[in-house]
Design a protein around this motif. Structure first.
Motif, PDB file in Angstrom:
ATOM      1  N   GLU A 121       0.833  -1.211   0.000  1.00 57.72           N
ATOM      2  CA  GLU A 121       0.000   0.000   0.000  1.00 57.72           C
ATOM      3  C   GLU A 121       0.864   1.256   0.000  1.00 57.72           C
ATOM      4  OE1 GLU A 121      -3.446   0.478  -0.119  1.00 57.72           O
ATOM      5  OE2 GLU A 121      -3.329  -1.619  -0.746  1.00 57.72           O
ATOM      6  N   ARG A 122       1.933   1.259   0.784  1.00 54.30           N
ATOM      7  CA  ARG A 122       2.829   2.408   0.837  1.00 54.30           C
ATOM      8  C   ARG A 122       3.461   2.644  -0.530  1.00 54.30           C
ATOM      9  NH1 ARG A 122       4.659   5.165   4.868  1.00 54.30           N
ATOM     10  NH2 ARG A 122       4.042   3.663   6.439  1.00 54.30           N
ATOM     11  N   ALA A 123       3.830   1.561  -1.227  1.00 54.67           N
ATOM     12  CA  ALA A 123       4.434   1.678  -2.556  1.00 54.67           C
ATOM     13  C   ALA A 123       3.409   2.204  -3.558  1.00 54.67           C
ATOM     14  CB  ALA A 123       4.971   0.322  -3.002  1.00 54.67           C
ATOM     15  N   ALA A 124       2.166   1.764  -3.441  1.00 56.72           N
ATOM     16  CA  ALA A 124       1.131   2.205  -4.381  1.00 56.72           C
ATOM     17  C   ALA A 124       0.769   3.669  -4.157  1.00 56.72           C
ATOM     18  CB  ALA A 124      -0.106   1.319  -4.241  1.00 56.72           C
ATOM     19  N   LEU A 125       0.748   4.112  -2.896  1.00 56.11           N
ATOM     20  CA  LEU A 125       0.366   5.484  -2.588  1.00 56.11           C
ATOM     21  C   LEU A 125       1.491   6.480  -2.816  1.00 56.11           C
ATOM     22  CD1 LEU A 125      -1.721   4.918   0.645  1.00 56.11           C
ATOM     23  CD2 LEU A 125      -2.578   5.611  -1.583  1.00 56.11           C
ATOM     24  N   GLY A 126       2.714   6.043  -2.737  1.00 56.55           N
ATOM     25  CA  GLY A 126       3.850   6.935  -2.959  1.00 56.55           C
ATOM     26  C   GLY A 126       3.961   7.968  -1.854  1.00 56.55           C
ATOM     27  N   ASP A 127       4.071   9.250  -2.251  1.00 62.20           N
ATOM     28  CA  ASP A 127       4.232  10.329  -1.273  1.00 62.20           C
ATOM     29  C   ASP A 127       2.972  10.532  -0.435  1.00 62.20           C
ATOM     30  OD1 ASP A 127       6.782  10.776  -2.171  1.00 62.20           O
ATOM     31  OD2 ASP A 127       6.176  12.339  -3.607  1.00 62.20           O
ATOM     32  N   ALA A 128       1.820  10.144  -0.952  1.00 56.41           N
ATOM     33  CA  ALA A 128       0.571  10.330  -0.221  1.00 56.41           C
ATOM     34  C   ALA A 128       0.428   9.353   0.942  1.00 56.41           C
ATOM     35  CB  ALA A 128      -0.625  10.168  -1.163  1.00 56.41           C
ATOM     36  N   ALA A 129       1.290   8.363   1.042  1.00 56.48           N
ATOM     37  CA  ALA A 129       1.209   7.379   2.120  1.00 56.48           C
ATOM     38  C   ALA A 129       1.394   8.031   3.476  1.00 56.48           C
ATOM     39  CB  ALA A 129       2.238   6.281   1.907  1.00 56.48           C
TER      40      ALA A 129
END
Length: 131
Positions: A15-23
């Protein structure tokens, strides 16, 4: 067994990888160790907006003129007589019902006449075949 697979950590990493900076926007500052700690306490005063204390419950439920605004004002001359609006409505309803009754009566009479003619025709044809 330090190489044990943790599905929760794997999911969070994906999830962190998919969200990028928005994580970082979804990152909790403090995680609760149990679900009960995550729920708000309803006993604290800041959980709800304080309500005024009401000593008489009729104050809340009693209708007031500022809350009830009727679009049509109906005035009665006496308690037993209907208003002008009601009389007009009842008259229109009587006309509608009378029109329906006349149409139903006409339809009924037509059906009865057609049935009698069909019966008469049947017996005439039956008697002709019989002879």
């Amino acid at each position: 067994m330090s190489d044990e697979f943790d599905p929760t950590a794997d999911f969070l990493a994906q999830e962190r990888a998919a969200l990028g900076d928005a994580a970082d926007l979804f990152q909790a500052t403090e995680l609760a160790s149990t679900p009960l700690q995550a729920t708000p306490s309803f006993s604290t005063s800041d959980a709800f907006v304080p309500t005024p204390s009401i000593t008489d419950s009729t104050e809340v439920f009693a209708p007031t003129n500022d809350r009830i605004q009727s679009p049509v004002s109906v005035t009665r001359t006496s308690p037993g007589l209907p208003s002008e609006f009601e009389q007009e409505w009842q008259g229109k309803q009587r006309e509608i019902v009378d029109d329906r009754d006349r149409a139903a009566s006409t339809k009924h009479e037509t059906m009865v006449q057609e049935a009698q003619q069909a019966i008469d025709r049947f017996y005439e044809e039956y008697n002709e075949k019989k002879d």
